[in-house]
Write a protein that holds these residues in place. Structure first.
Motif, PDB file in Angstrom:
ATOM      1  N   GLU A 158       0.818  -1.302   0.385  1.00 33.99           N
ATOM      2  CA  GLU A 158       0.226   0.339  -0.091  1.00 33.99           C
ATOM      3  C   GLU A 158       0.589   1.367   0.358  1.00 33.99           C
ATOM      4  O   GLU A 158       0.320   2.120  -0.469  1.00 33.99           O
ATOM      5  N   VAL A 159       2.074   1.245   0.480  1.00 34.62           N
ATOM      6  CA  VAL A 159       2.910   2.507   0.568  1.00 34.62           C
ATOM      7  C   VAL A 159       2.915   2.820  -1.301  1.00 34.62           C
ATOM      8  O   VAL A 159       3.968   4.001  -1.354  1.00 34.62           O
ATOM      9  N   PHE A 160       3.039   1.984  -2.382  1.00 35.41           N
ATOM     10  CA  PHE A 160       2.998   2.130  -4.023  1.00 35.41           C
ATOM     11  C   PHE A 160       2.497   2.614  -4.059  1.00 35.41           C
ATOM     12  O   PHE A 160       1.011   1.854  -3.735  1.00 35.41           O
ATOM     13  N   SER A 161       2.778   3.297  -4.713  1.00 32.33           N
ATOM     14  CA  SER A 161       1.153   3.960  -5.994  1.00 32.33           C
ATOM     15  C   SER A 161       1.619   4.604  -7.116  1.00 32.33           C
ATOM     16  O   SER A 161       3.076   4.807  -7.058  1.00 32.33           O
ATOM     17  N   GLY A 162       0.542   4.753  -8.616  1.00 28.91           N
ATOM     18  CA  GLY A 162       1.807   4.856  -9.645  1.00 28.91           C
ATOM     19  C   GLY A 162       2.392   4.287 -10.657  1.00 28.91           C
ATOM     20  O   GLY A 162       2.479   2.961 -10.175  1.00 28.91           O
ATOM     21  N   CYS A 194      18.712 -14.252   5.658  1.00 27.77           N
ATOM     22  CA  CYS A 194      17.636 -15.402   5.555  1.00 27.77           C
ATOM     23  C   CYS A 194      15.885 -14.774   4.771  1.00 27.77           C
ATOM     24  O   CYS A 194      15.171 -14.963   3.856  1.00 27.77           O
ATOM     25  N   ILE A 195      16.859 -13.338   4.331  1.00 26.70           N
ATOM     26  CA  ILE A 195      15.640 -12.327   3.009  1.00 26.70           C
ATOM     27  C   ILE A 195      16.310 -11.967   2.059  1.00 26.70           C
ATOM     28  O   ILE A 195      17.695 -11.470   2.476  1.00 26.70           O
ATOM     29  N   ASP A 196      16.594 -11.645   1.138  1.00 25.60           N
ATOM     30  CA  ASP A 196      17.434 -11.576  -0.187  1.00 25.60           C
ATOM     31  C   ASP A 196      17.144 -10.181  -0.454  1.00 25.60           C
ATOM     32  O   ASP A 196      17.886  -9.138  -0.622  1.00 25.60           O
ATOM     33  N   LEU A 197      16.022  -9.043  -0.292  1.00 28.59           N
ATOM     34  CA  LEU A 197      15.199  -7.674  -0.937  1.00 28.59           C
ATOM     35  C   LEU A 197      14.359  -7.129   0.274  1.00 28.59           C
ATOM     36  O   LEU A 197      13.577  -8.213   0.698  1.00 28.59           O
ATOM     37  N   VAL A 198      15.113  -5.715   0.904  1.00 29.05           N
ATOM     38  CA  VAL A 198      13.779  -5.102   0.396  1.00 29.05           C
ATOM     39  C   VAL A 198      13.474  -4.364  -0.188  1.00 29.05           C
ATOM     40  O   VAL A 198      14.674  -3.167  -0.042  1.00 29.05           O
ATOM     41  N   MET A 199      12.223  -4.007  -0.307  1.00 29.59           N
ATOM     42  CA  MET A 199      11.587  -2.526  -1.090  1.00 29.59           C
ATOM     43  C   MET A 199      11.006  -1.808  -0.090  1.00 29.59           C
ATOM     44  O   MET A 199       9.864  -1.908  -0.661  1.00 29.59           O
ATOM     45  N   GLU A 200      10.458   0.083  -0.301  1.00 30.41           N
ATOM     46  CA  GLU A 200       9.852   1.022   0.182  1.00 30.41           C
ATOM     47  C   GLU A 200       9.790   2.155   0.303  1.00 30.41           C
ATOM     48  O   GLU A 200      11.538   2.435  -0.967  1.00 30.41           O
ATOM     49  N   ARG A 201       9.249   3.042   0.146  1.00 28.67           N
ATOM     50  CA  ARG A 201       9.729   4.422  -0.346  1.00 28.67           C
ATOM     51  C   ARG A 201       8.559   4.938   0.809  1.00 28.67           C
ATOM     52  O   ARG A 201       7.828   4.318   2.511  1.00 28.67           O
ATOM     53  N   GLY A 202       9.038   6.505   1.192  1.00 29.91           N
ATOM     54  CA  GLY A 202       8.322   6.978   1.514  1.00 29.91           C
ATOM     55  C   GLY A 202       8.226   7.158   3.512  1.00 29.91           C
ATOM     56  O   GLY A 202       7.812   7.607   4.322  1.00 29.91           O
ATOM     57  N   LEU A 203       9.423   7.003   3.222  1.00 26.37           N
ATOM     58  CA  LEU A 203      10.631   6.680   4.721  1.00 26.37           C
ATOM     59  C   LEU A 203      11.208   8.275   5.131  1.00 26.37           C
ATOM     60  O   LEU A 203      12.169   8.627   3.902  1.00 26.37           O
ATOM     61  N   GLN A 204      11.940   7.952   6.607  1.00 29.49           N
ATOM     62  CA  GLN A 204      11.937   9.273   7.262  1.00 29.49           C
ATOM     63  C   GLN A 204      13.588   9.027   7.413  1.00 29.49           C
ATOM     64  O   GLN A 204      14.313   7.597   7.991  1.00 29.49           O
ATOM     65  N   PRO A 205      15.242   9.286   7.196  1.00 25.21           N
ATOM     66  CA  PRO A 205      15.866   9.491   8.364  1.00 25.21           C
ATOM     67  C   PRO A 205      16.103   8.727   8.801  1.00 25.21           C
ATOM     68  O   PRO A 205      16.991   7.346   9.519  1.00 25.21           O
ATOM     69  N   TYR A 206      15.394   8.512   9.917  1.00 30.76           N
ATOM     70  CA  TYR A 206      14.740   7.585  10.853  1.00 30.76           C
ATOM     71  C   TYR A 206      14.955   6.344  11.045  1.00 30.76           C
ATOM     72  O   TYR A 206      14.999   5.393  11.972  1.00 30.76           O
ATOM     73  N   SER A 235      15.508  10.956  -0.520  1.00 30.70           N
ATOM     74  CA  SER A 235      14.022  10.826  -0.620  1.00 30.70           C
ATOM     75  C   SER A 235      13.670  10.070   0.092  1.00 30.70           C
ATOM     76  O   SER A 235      11.845  10.423  -0.039  1.00 30.70           O
ATOM     77  N   GLY A 236      13.871   8.337   0.365  1.00 31.36           N
ATOM     78  CA  GLY A 236      12.750   7.832   1.197  1.00 31.36           C
ATOM     79  C   GLY A 236      12.475   6.820   0.397  1.00 31.36           C
ATOM     80  O   GLY A 236      12.179   5.704   0.932  1.00 31.36           O
ATOM     81  N   GLU A 237      13.388   6.427  -0.788  1.00 24.91           N
ATOM     82  CA  GLU A 237      13.360   5.331  -1.488  1.00 24.91           C
ATOM     83  C   GLU A 237      13.882   4.523  -1.236  1.00 24.91           C
ATOM     84  O   GLU A 237      15.163   4.311  -1.662  1.00 24.91           O
ATOM     85  N   VAL A 238      13.987   3.474  -0.728  1.00 21.93           N
ATOM     86  CA  VAL A 238      15.165   2.156  -0.257  1.00 21.93           C
ATOM     87  C   VAL A 238      14.884   0.796  -1.060  1.00 21.93           C
ATOM     88  O   VAL A 238      13.860   0.542  -1.024  1.00 21.93           O
ATOM     89  N   LEU A 239      16.143   0.391  -1.124  1.00 19.33           N
ATOM     90  CA  LEU A 239      16.179  -0.563  -1.756  1.00 19.33           C
ATOM     91  C   LEU A 239      17.472  -1.103  -0.793  1.00 19.33           C
ATOM     92  O   LEU A 239      18.358  -0.894  -1.418  1.00 19.33           O
TER      93      LEU A 239
END
Length: 257
Positions: A158-162, A194-206, A235-239
């Motif tokens: 749900e954090v992704f759109s467009g 245990c896990i290989d990839l994380v993709m996120e957006r809308g994150l803050q430095p903390y 930008s808050g986009e993290v891979l």
């Protein structure tokens, strides 16, 4: 791991955060909505306040950036970056996959990072240039052999759109398995192999600064979606990826590298 006093102090902050967070866990505490509609509780505020008091008492000349109590001295060479309860939605739902994130940033570069998991009793510590530790023992990412064998996680689709939703859908379609709802623990599981990839957006430095030393010290790679290092102004986009090859392949799939 190191004689660096900042690592020991970061762990002392985690030692204090653990019981402070657990004091409120599954107690039915009141939940408020912040201006951005994200939830906040007395646990978030009290845990951060405790850590800020400890920092000001020990290192009054350091800066602090926290999710709940703002920023002070961000122009200083050393800045502590705090997320007292990463995964507040999990916390208020009684799910034990919330964490406390503690980072020390030196001249814009992450020097120390701690992922503290109070309800699980687990801790992941990273220190620039040193192996990452999981509960005091070295941890390493794994090589799954390529995207087709990879496990991908994100907090929620749900954090992704467009365009970002299309990019996530491409990556999700290229991997073998997908897991959701892990918050910061997903990154810890990358460091644990245990896990290989994380993709996120809308994150803050903390949300991400503490993750950088942990992932990198375990052999992984963590950047923004263009492959650039993460900093306080990202930008808050993290891979995050377990290996450089996997990171490059993921960037190619999402079309941002």
């Amino acid at each position: 791991m190191t004689a660096d006093p900042f690592v020991a102090f970061a762990e002392s902050l985690a030692d204090a955060a653990r019981p402070a967070a657990m004091r409120w866990f599954r107690t039915g505490l009141a939940v408020e909505d912040k201006a951005d509609d994200s939830p906040v509780t007395m646990a978030d505020r009290s845990v951060e306040q405790l850590m800020r008091q400890m920092i000001n008492g020990r290192y009054p000349d350091h800066g602090i950036l926290g999710e709940e109590h703002g920023r002070e001295g961000l122009d200083r060479d050393l800045v502590w970056v705090l997320d007292p309860i990463d995964g507040t939605r999990a916390f208020i739902a009684g799910v034990p996959l919330f964490g406390s994130l503690i980072a020390l940033v030196e001249k814009g570069q992450p020097r120390v990072g701690v992922i503290e998991m109070p309800a699980l009793g687990e801790r992941f510590v990273g220190h620039a240039g040193q192996p990452s530790l999981a509960d005091g023992k070295p941890c390493r990412t794994r090589d799954c052999g390529g995207l087709g064998n990879a496990i991908l996680t994100t907090t929620s689709p749900e954090v992704f759109s467009g365009d970002s939703l299309e990019a996530f859908a491409r990556l999700a379609g290229a991997v073998k398995h997908r897991r959701y709802g892990l918050d910061c623990y997903g990154y810890a599981l990358v460091a644990l192999g245990c896990i290989d990839l994380v993709m996120e957006r809308g994150l803050q430095p903390y949300d991400y600064m503490a993750l950088v030393p942990v992932i990198e010290g375990a052999g992984g790679v963590i950047t923004d979606w263009q492959g650039r290092p993460l900093g306080l102004d990202s930008s808050g986009e993290v891979l995050a990826a377990a290996t450089p090859d996997l990171h490059r392949a993921a960037l190619d799939v999402i079309g941002r590298g």
